[in-house]
Scaffold this active site. Sequence first.
Site, mmCIF file in Angstrom:
data_model
loop_
_atom_site.group_PDB
_atom_site.id
_atom_site.type_symbol
_atom_site.label_atom_id
_atom_site.label_comp_id
_atom_site.label_asym_id
_atom_site.label_seq_id
_atom_site.Cartn_x
_atom_site.Cartn_y
_atom_site.Cartn_z
ATOM 1 N N ASP A 125 37.336 -5.214 46.220
ATOM 2 C CA ASP A 125 36.241 -5.913 45.547
ATOM 3 C C ASP A 125 36.612 -7.391 45.413
ATOM 4 O O ASP A 125 37.747 -7.733 45.067
ATOM 5 C CB ASP A 125 35.967 -5.282 44.176
ATOM 6 C CG ASP A 125 34.626 -5.709 43.610
ATOM 7 O OD1 ASP A 125 33.728 -4.849 43.508
ATOM 8 O OD2 ASP A 125 34.471 -6.912 43.262
ATOM 9 N N ILE A 126 35.656 -8.271 45.671
ATOM 10 C CA ILE A 126 35.905 -9.719 45.641
ATOM 11 C C ILE A 126 36.138 -10.223 44.212
ATOM 12 O O ILE A 126 36.750 -11.269 44.010
ATOM 13 C CB ILE A 126 34.715 -10.467 46.306
ATOM 14 C CG1 ILE A 126 35.139 -11.826 46.819
ATOM 15 C CG2 ILE A 126 33.513 -10.558 45.376
ATOM 16 C CD1 ILE A 126 34.132 -12.461 47.769
ATOM 17 N N GLY A 149 23.632 -1.555 36.384
ATOM 18 C CA GLY A 149 24.272 -2.786 36.828
ATOM 19 C C GLY A 149 24.440 -2.866 38.332
ATOM 20 O O GLY A 149 25.193 -3.723 38.817
ATOM 21 N N GLN A 150 23.765 -1.985 39.098
ATOM 22 C CA GLN A 150 23.874 -2.087 40.564
ATOM 23 C C GLN A 150 23.330 -3.433 41.030
ATOM 24 O O GLN A 150 22.197 -3.800 40.705
ATOM 25 C CB GLN A 150 23.114 -0.946 41.267
ATOM 26 C CG GLN A 150 23.331 -0.972 42.785
ATOM 27 C CD GLN A 150 22.644 0.178 43.538
ATOM 28 O OE1 GLN A 150 21.914 0.977 42.950
ATOM 29 N NE2 GLN A 150 22.876 0.238 44.837
ATOM 30 N N ASN A 188 27.284 2.969 40.709
ATOM 31 C CA ASN A 188 26.185 2.432 39.908
ATOM 32 C C ASN A 188 24.884 2.618 40.681
ATOM 33 O O ASN A 188 24.835 2.388 41.898
ATOM 34 C CB ASN A 188 26.412 0.942 39.627
ATOM 35 C CG ASN A 188 27.578 0.702 38.688
ATOM 36 O OD1 ASN A 188 27.797 1.480 37.763
ATOM 37 N ND2 ASN A 188 28.330 -0.361 38.927
ATOM 38 N N HIS A 221 27.742 2.257 47.281
ATOM 39 C CA HIS A 221 29.196 2.054 47.270
ATOM 40 C C HIS A 221 29.816 2.800 46.106
ATOM 41 O O HIS A 221 29.237 2.900 45.037
ATOM 42 C CB HIS A 221 29.550 0.561 47.207
ATOM 43 C CG HIS A 221 28.821 -0.193 46.140
ATOM 44 N ND1 HIS A 221 27.509 -0.619 46.288
ATOM 45 C CD2 HIS A 221 29.202 -0.586 44.902
ATOM 46 C CE1 HIS A 221 27.125 -1.256 45.185
ATOM 47 N NE2 HIS A 221 28.139 -1.236 44.328
ATOM 48 N N LEU A 222 31.020 3.294 46.369
ATOM 49 C CA LEU A 222 31.826 3.980 45.357
ATOM 50 C C LEU A 222 32.920 3.019 44.910
ATOM 51 O O LEU A 222 33.726 2.579 45.736
ATOM 52 C CB LEU A 222 32.448 5.234 45.986
ATOM 53 C CG LEU A 222 33.389 6.050 45.096
ATOM 54 C CD1 LEU A 222 32.578 7.012 44.231
ATOM 55 C CD2 LEU A 222 34.386 6.841 45.948
ATOM 56 N N HIS A 223 32.932 2.674 43.620
ATOM 57 C CA HIS A 223 34.027 1.862 43.090
ATOM 58 C C HIS A 223 35.224 2.768 42.833
ATOM 59 O O HIS A 223 35.069 3.856 42.249
ATOM 60 C CB HIS A 223 33.644 1.246 41.743
ATOM 61 C CG HIS A 223 32.522 0.248 41.773
ATOM 62 N ND1 HIS A 223 32.733 -1.106 41.749
ATOM 63 C CD2 HIS A 223 31.178 0.418 41.803
ATOM 64 C CE1 HIS A 223 31.570 -1.745 41.750
ATOM 65 N NE2 HIS A 223 30.600 -0.837 41.782
#
Length: 113
Positions: A31-32, A92-93, A86, A99-101
């Site tokens: 993640d950036i 908060g998407q 999300n 995507h899976l965090h």
Amino acid sequence: MPDDCLFCRIVRGEIPAKIVAETEQCIAFRDIDPKAPVHVLVIPREHVDSLDTTNDAMMIGRMALLGAEVARTEGIAESGYRTVINTNAASGQTVFHIHLHVLGGRRMGWPPG
Ligand code: AMP
Ligand code: ZN
């Protein structure tokens, strides 16, 4: 496939990403703006907006299992980690390519904010 989808552009190599794992169907990259010492996103190469717009159980399963593999290779599996998808605005998407965090390396609070 939306030409301007951020994560589709990462899949196509048009935007750089720190890739940590790749399979035929999925990629995992850092993640950036990490929210934990380890924060990796797992995405399908195929564009899907969100969990609310798919019934592809194999894809969801592959994402979850690649997330678990990343957690092991990142060294957070034993101590513990969190996986989050999300979905839509209230969660908060912000990027509408599913995507899976994978978050770990610190103690997580519960319930989430
Ligand atoms: P979400 O809020 O669940 O939609 O998560 C989107 C995530 O994508 C956020 O954690 C962002 O920090 C992350 N993100 C946005 N742009 C990039 C990028 N170019 N490379 C890696 N991660 C990104
Ligand atoms: Zn996309």
